[in-house]
Design an enzyme around this catalytic site. Structure first.
Site, PDB file in Angstrom:
ATOM      1  N   ARG A 223       0.862  -1.176   0.000  1.00 41.82           N
ATOM      2  CA  ARG A 223       0.000   0.000   0.000  1.00 41.82           C
ATOM      3  C   ARG A 223       0.900   1.228   0.000  1.00 41.82           C
ATOM      4  O   ARG A 223       2.084   1.155   0.348  1.00 41.82           O
ATOM      5  CB  ARG A 223      -0.877   0.020   1.265  1.00 41.82           C
ATOM      6  CG  ARG A 223      -1.948  -1.044   1.250  1.00 41.82           C
ATOM      7  CD  ARG A 223      -2.693  -1.096   2.561  1.00 41.82           C
ATOM      8  NE  ARG A 223      -3.478   0.113   2.812  1.00 41.82           N
ATOM      9  CZ  ARG A 223      -4.152   0.336   3.945  1.00 41.82           C
ATOM     10  NH1 ARG A 223      -4.125  -0.557   4.912  1.00 41.82           N
ATOM     11  NH2 ARG A 223      -4.847   1.437   4.095  1.00 41.82           N
ATOM     12  N   HIS A 224       0.349   2.357  -0.379  1.00 46.22           N
ATOM     13  CA  HIS A 224       1.068   3.635  -0.267  1.00 46.22           C
ATOM     14  C   HIS A 224       1.412   3.884   1.204  1.00 46.22           C
ATOM     15  O   HIS A 224       0.823   3.267   2.110  1.00 46.22           O
ATOM     16  CB  HIS A 224       0.161   4.764  -0.780  1.00 46.22           C
ATOM     17  CG  HIS A 224      -1.187   4.728  -0.127  1.00 46.22           C
ATOM     18  ND1 HIS A 224      -1.421   5.255   1.123  1.00 46.22           N
ATOM     19  CD2 HIS A 224      -2.361   4.158  -0.528  1.00 46.22           C
ATOM     20  CE1 HIS A 224      -2.679   5.042   1.459  1.00 46.22           C
ATOM     21  NE2 HIS A 224      -3.278   4.365   0.481  1.00 46.22           N
ATOM     22  N   ASN A 230      -5.606   8.871   5.784  1.00 49.08           N
ATOM     23  CA  ASN A 230      -5.462   7.740   6.715  1.00 49.08           C
ATOM     24  C   ASN A 230      -5.388   8.244   8.148  1.00 49.08           C
ATOM     25  O   ASN A 230      -5.967   7.646   9.064  1.00 49.08           O
ATOM     26  CB  ASN A 230      -4.177   6.940   6.445  1.00 49.08           C
ATOM     27  CG  ASN A 230      -4.220   6.121   5.179  1.00 49.08           C
ATOM     28  OD1 ASN A 230      -3.211   5.978   4.484  1.00 49.08           O
ATOM     29  ND2 ASN A 230      -5.379   5.569   4.856  1.00 49.08           N
ATOM     30  N   ARG A 274      -1.020   9.629  -3.484  1.00 46.06           N
ATOM     31  CA  ARG A 274      -0.348   8.916  -2.396  1.00 46.06           C
ATOM     32  C   ARG A 274       0.500   7.739  -2.885  1.00 46.06           C
ATOM     33  O   ARG A 274       1.516   7.406  -2.258  1.00 46.06           O
ATOM     34  CB  ARG A 274      -1.345   8.497  -1.309  1.00 46.06           C
ATOM     35  CG  ARG A 274      -2.557   7.700  -1.765  1.00 46.06           C
ATOM     36  CD  ARG A 274      -3.621   7.784  -0.675  1.00 46.06           C
ATOM     37  NE  ARG A 274      -4.786   6.936  -0.860  1.00 46.06           N
ATOM     38  CZ  ARG A 274      -5.860   7.290  -1.577  1.00 46.06           C
ATOM     39  NH1 ARG A 274      -5.877   8.442  -2.227  1.00 46.06           N
ATOM     40  NH2 ARG A 274      -6.903   6.470  -1.653  1.00 46.06           N
ATOM     41  N   GLU A 294      -7.837   3.216  -5.918  1.00 44.76           N
ATOM     42  CA  GLU A 294      -8.589   2.583  -4.829  1.00 44.76           C
ATOM     43  C   GLU A 294     -10.061   2.384  -5.211  1.00 44.76           C
ATOM     44  O   GLU A 294     -10.593   3.097  -6.089  1.00 44.76           O
ATOM     45  CB  GLU A 294      -8.461   3.438  -3.554  1.00 44.76           C
ATOM     46  CG  GLU A 294      -9.150   2.893  -2.311  1.00 44.76           C
ATOM     47  CD  GLU A 294      -8.786   1.450  -1.945  1.00 44.76           C
ATOM     48  OE1 GLU A 294      -8.904   0.547  -2.800  1.00 44.76           O
ATOM     49  OE2 GLU A 294      -8.424   1.219  -0.772  1.00 44.76           O
ATOM     50  N   HIS A 360      -3.484   0.310  -3.318  1.00 43.57           N
ATOM     51  CA  HIS A 360      -4.352   0.661  -2.191  1.00 43.57           C
ATOM     52  C   HIS A 360      -4.930  -0.585  -1.526  1.00 43.57           C
ATOM     53  O   HIS A 360      -4.927  -1.672  -2.106  1.00 43.57           O
ATOM     54  CB  HIS A 360      -5.503   1.544  -2.697  1.00 43.57           C
ATOM     55  CG  HIS A 360      -5.019   2.764  -3.420  1.00 43.57           C
ATOM     56  ND1 HIS A 360      -4.887   3.984  -2.815  1.00 43.57           N
ATOM     57  CD2 HIS A 360      -4.600   2.930  -4.713  1.00 43.57           C
ATOM     58  CE1 HIS A 360      -4.427   4.867  -3.707  1.00 43.57           C
ATOM     59  NE2 HIS A 360      -4.256   4.251  -4.853  1.00 43.57           N
TER      60      HIS A 360
HETATM   61  O1  F6P Z   1      -9.075   3.432   4.608  1.00 47.08           O
HETATM   62  C1  F6P Z   1      -8.193   3.352   3.528  1.00 47.08           C
HETATM   63  C2  F6P Z   1      -8.851   2.725   2.324  1.00 47.08           C
HETATM   64  O2  F6P Z   1      -7.887   2.567   1.317  1.00 47.08           O
HETATM   65  C3  F6P Z   1     -10.067   3.500   1.768  1.00 47.08           C
HETATM   66  O3  F6P Z   1      -9.741   4.515   0.861  1.00 47.08           O
HETATM   67  C4  F6P Z   1     -10.895   2.405   1.173  1.00 47.08           C
HETATM   68  O4  F6P Z   1     -12.226   2.784   0.944  1.00 47.08           O
HETATM   69  C5  F6P Z   1     -10.715   1.321   2.200  1.00 47.08           C
HETATM   70  O5  F6P Z   1      -9.387   1.427   2.667  1.00 47.08           O
HETATM   71  C6  F6P Z   1     -10.937  -0.081   1.689  1.00 47.08           C
HETATM   72  O6  F6P Z   1     -11.066  -0.959   2.791  1.00 47.08           O
HETATM   73  P1  F6P Z   1     -12.517  -1.509   3.212  1.00 47.08           P
HETATM   74  O7  F6P Z   1     -13.071  -2.134   1.993  1.00 47.08           O
HETATM   75  O8  F6P Z   1     -12.229  -2.494   4.306  1.00 47.08           O
HETATM   76  O9  F6P Z   1     -13.378  -0.370   3.656  1.00 47.08           O
END
Ligand code: F6P
Length: 408
Positions: A223-224, A230, A274, A294, A360
């Site tokens: 990941r970044h 975050n 990022r 993402e 991501h």
């Molecule tokens: O929180 C960081 C992130 O990369 C968000 O941008 C993204 O929506 C999420 O994680 C994805 O994880 P999850 O599907 O568990 O919400």
């Protein structure tokens, strides 16, 4: 769940080819790809049936077409595996891969006729290769580690296996045009011949097979570094790295320095700031793909999870119930992410150099699920911590994994 075959279409992909031509490797890769795409897919390996029913250590004579006992027994095993396959296909399965040499016309005729009684379409996938170096590499990489040769000296095992190949060569008949649908992969896919193939699913299969290379090289996923979003626990967006995020980016450059050898490393990022910033300390030129962006949180983009829970309680509950299929309003689901990553998977398979992918949370879960053959339902829940590099090393039939937390 979006899939690319009609639910009732049942297909048997029947491998054809002499031993040590990479059939099982291709069968497993294809099964992994199709499962990841949402198809119920399973490999039926006749060799495994043999090992279970008659034991692993049979001499090469067993495979001699002029040995009537061996012939009868091999036919019996092929039949048990085929019946199991058809039973599974007529129940829950969609695509079965029947992995055996299936090296005579007569045998393939029998498979096709038997499948026809259950309305299962048969497509032959034949691997043709006469390059002694490739055959030797396949033998050493896979057959010498097979339970068939457990406890047997490698040189002795090689001699026996080469005799086994010679038996098959006596009877081998390549698939002819009048045998129906067929894909022939010649010299490890340098040349591909396709006969009578049609339909969305088989077009995808052919495209995948055309891009499949056998070169082993590491794939790193990370990941970044920590982003400003975050820090605030906000989802989505296009924020910059935090100071800790930059520390990770520098640590990543240091880590990759320990991984560099003669092969150049390819670095891919998403189009978001990022990931580009995270890769910016590396000496390599990077390539940014939109498909590595993402998961699109749509109307929830930029919110914290507790804001989503308060403002969209129904959506929050729906997502908790079925994270794989849940689609954010005006955004994406994990299944959507999987579909849009298809071209990246094809790129990974055809690429021959080591690859570092800086992307991501959600996207890396989907890529990891493919590379490690994780069931689709588990994909949205896979642990993918920040500031950790995953090193995946493809081996004969899968990938091994090491995780390197690079804490600052
Ligand atoms: O929180 C960081 C992130 O990369 C968000 O941008 C993204 O929506 C999420 O994680 C994805 O994880 P999850 O599907 O568990 O919400």
């Amino acid at each position: 769940m979006p899939t690319f075959a009609a639910a009732e279409q049942k297909i048997a992909l029947v491998m054809v080819g002499l031993p040590a031509r990479g059939k099982s490797y291709i069968a497993r890769k294809l099964a992994r790809y199709l499962r990841w795409r949402g198809q119920e897919t399973r490999v039926f390996n006749v060799g495994m049936y043999r090992r279970e029913i008659v034991g692993s250590q049979v001499s090469h004579d067993f495979f001699d077409p002029d040995n009537p006992d061996g012939r009868r027994e091999r036919m019996r095993l092929a039949d048990v595996a085929l019946r199991d396959m058809l039973k599974w296909l007529t129940q829950s399965g969609q695509i079965a891969i029947y992995d055996a040499t299936n090296s005579t016309r007569e045998r393939r005729h029998w498979i096709r006729d038997t499948c026809k009684t259950q309305n299962v379409s048969v497509v032959f996938i034949e691997t043709v290769c006469d390059d002694p170096q490739v055959i030797d590499r396949n033998l050493r990489d896979t057959k010498l580690h097979s339970p068939d040769y457990a406890g047997i000296a490698p040189e002795e095992a090689l001699v026996d296996f080469k005799q086994r190949i010679a038996h098959y060569e006596k009877a081998y008949e390549t698939v002819a045009d009048d045998e129906g649908m067929c894909v022939k992969l010649i010299d490890e896919g340098k040349k591909v011949a396709v006969h009578h193939i049609d339909g969305a699913i088989m077009s995808r299969v052919v495209y995948f097979l055309m891009n499949l290379r056998t070169k082993r090289r590491p794939i790193w996923l990370t990941r970044h570094g920590e982003s400003e979003f975050n820090v605030e626990d906000r989802i989505g967006g296009d924020s910059d790295l935090s100071a800790r995020g930059h520390d990770f980016a520098r640590a990543l450059a240091g880590f990759m320095q320990t991984r560099r050898d003669i092969d150049p490393i390819t670095v891919w990022t998403s189009r978001l700031r990022r990931t580009i910033q995270t890769a910016s300390y590396l000496p390599e030129r990077t390539r940014a793909f939109r498909s590595l962006d993402e998961i699109d949180a749509g109307e929830c983009d930029g919110m914290t999870y507790s804001e989503v829970r308060k403002q969209f309680p129904d959506q929050f509950a729906q997502r908790s119930r079925d994270k794989l299929n849940y689609r954010y309003p005006r955004g994406e689901s994990y299944n959507d992410v999987i579909q849009r990553l298809d071209p990246i998977i094809i790129e990974i398979e055809r690429h021959e150099h080591p690859i570092l992918i800086v992307s991501h949370h959600g996207v890396l879960r989907a890529l990891y699920a493919y590379l490690m053959d994780t069931p689709p339902q588990d994909c949205p829940h896979l642990p993918m911590p920040l500031h950790t590099v995953l090193e995946l090393m493809p081996n004969a039939y899968g990938c091994s994994e090491r995780r390197f937390p690079l804490s600052s």
